[in-house]
Design an enzyme around this catalytic site. Structure first.
Site, PDB file in Angstrom:
ATOM      1  N   SER A 155       0.504  -0.790  -0.057  1.00  0.00           N
ATOM      2  CA  SER A 155       0.007   0.117  -0.008  1.00  0.00           C
ATOM      3  C   SER A 155       0.954   1.214  -0.625  1.00  0.00           C
ATOM      4  O   SER A 155       1.608   1.809  -1.176  1.00  0.00           O
ATOM      5  CB  SER A 155      -0.796  -0.063   1.455  1.00  0.00           C
ATOM      6  N   ASP A 252     -10.456  -3.402  -5.148  1.00  0.00           N
ATOM      7  CA  ASP A 252      -9.585  -2.584  -4.101  1.00  0.00           C
ATOM      8  C   ASP A 252      -9.466  -1.243  -5.170  1.00  0.00           C
ATOM      9  O   ASP A 252      -9.662  -1.202  -6.325  1.00  0.00           O
ATOM     10  CB  ASP A 252      -8.260  -2.795  -4.272  1.00  0.00           C
ATOM     11  N   HIS A 282      -8.313  -4.433  -0.456  1.00  0.00           N
ATOM     12  CA  HIS A 282      -7.400  -4.265  -0.527  1.00  0.00           C
ATOM     13  C   HIS A 282      -6.905  -4.267   1.362  1.00  0.00           C
ATOM     14  O   HIS A 282      -7.014  -5.285   1.899  1.00  0.00           O
ATOM     15  CB  HIS A 282      -6.881  -2.410   0.381  1.00  0.00           C
TER      16      HIS A 282
END
Length: 321
Positions: A155, A252, A282
């Site tokens: 991320s 996501d 995610h």
């Protein structure tokens, strides 16, 4: 494919929680730290220790070092945790680091970089660049091989790994063997790639949360939203970067910008392996050991690391698993 049933159960279990963007930063940090209790026990490693190194401002920068079973020197992964440059910690990503350490047979150095809003852009990339250089220079002290170093993260941590790869190329190294980018942030949220609209709500990470994250990380963005040290997809060139693993999740908001970054790397001649994990959302690496497909994804990431450390960076087109 539909949302994986094990992921759907986790989403349902969290429906009662307040949305991140409605919370103060301390409240949001406490909420994210609390989910550690729901994670599966991670793989065993031989040793875990912490070390403070001098940070860019002279203040200490903390590393958590994971050493696998066996005899070194081991290869080395310098890892940057995620959660929007604002949340999470060495603790929240402890399980992921242990699983990568054991699965890839490498030392993992997890970097406790400075968080926004207390330390907005460019504090985090400065910390990550310094930590990577320190780890490479001191690899022997860590039981690691300075010739076998990979950088990686998930991320926001994937963003920081991509940015660090660019800066190592442009600012004198050292050379690393690969960059592991797990559902990375590579671009600004507006206008956003199509997955920002497709997955804006209902799958954990939302568009509104990403706007909240960026608002803390770059409170006065101006022209910096396209700076390659903030949004690496906007680099003038991606040539000469190390081989990459890019993973994305079907559900996501960041899916398309991750895959677009993989295509930019490929077009520049970088060896790339890219996987879209179907049915997942995610943050799925948190659920290794609890969600079967997340466990498979962790095994793929560890396998990619082993091949890169052995000097055989794998290459595969964007596949859907």
């Amino acid at each position: 494919m539909p949302v994986d049933p094990q992921i759907q159960a986790l989403l349902e279990a969290g429906r009662h929680l307040p949305r991140t963007e409605t919370l103060s930063v301390p409240e949001a940090r406490a909420q994210y730290e609390a989910r550690i209790a729901a994670m599966a026990p991670p793989a065993k490693v031989a040793r875990v220790e912490e070390r403070d190194i001098p940070g860019p401002t002279g203040a200490p920068l903390r590393l958590r070092l994971y050493t696998p079973e066996g005899r070194g020197p081991f290869p080395l992964l310098v890892f940057f945790h995620g959660s929007g440059f604002v949340l999470c910690s060495l603790e929240t990503h402890d399980g992921i680091c242990r699983n990568l350490c054991a699965g890839a047979g490498c030392v993992v150095a997890s970097v406790d970089y400075r968080l926004a809003p207390e330390h907005p852009f460019p504090a985090a990339p400065e910390d990550c660049l310094l930590a990577t250089r320190w780890c490479a220079d001191h690899a022997a002290e860590l039981g690691a091989d300075p010739a076998r170093v990979v950088i990686g993260g998930g991320s926001a941590g994937g963003n920081l790994a991509a940015v660090t790869a660019l800066r190592l190329r442009d600012e004198g190294g050292p050379k690393v063997l690969g960059q592991m980018l797990l559902y990375p942030v590579t671009d600004w949220h507006t206008p956003g790639h199509p997955s920002y609209a497709e997955n804006a709500e209902g799958y954990g990470l939302t568009r509104a949360t990403m706007e909240w994250f960026w608002g803390h990380y770059m409170p006065d963005p101006g022209g910096t939203v396209s700076h390659p040290h903030a949004a690496p997809i906007h680099a003038a060139s991606h040539a000469g970067l190390p081989p990459a693993l890019v993973t994305t999740a079907e559900y996501d908001p960041l899916r398309d910008e991750g895959e677009a970054y993989a295509e930019r790397l490929r077009a520049a001649g970088v060896p790339v392996s890219c996987t879209r994990w179907l049915g997942l959302n995610h943050g799925f690496y948190f659920w290794c050991g609890k969600v079967d497909r997340a466990t498979a994804a962790m095994a793929e990431a560890a396998g990619w690391l082993r091949e890169v450390f052995a000097g055989r960076p794998p290459v595969w087109p964007t596949v859907h698993r």
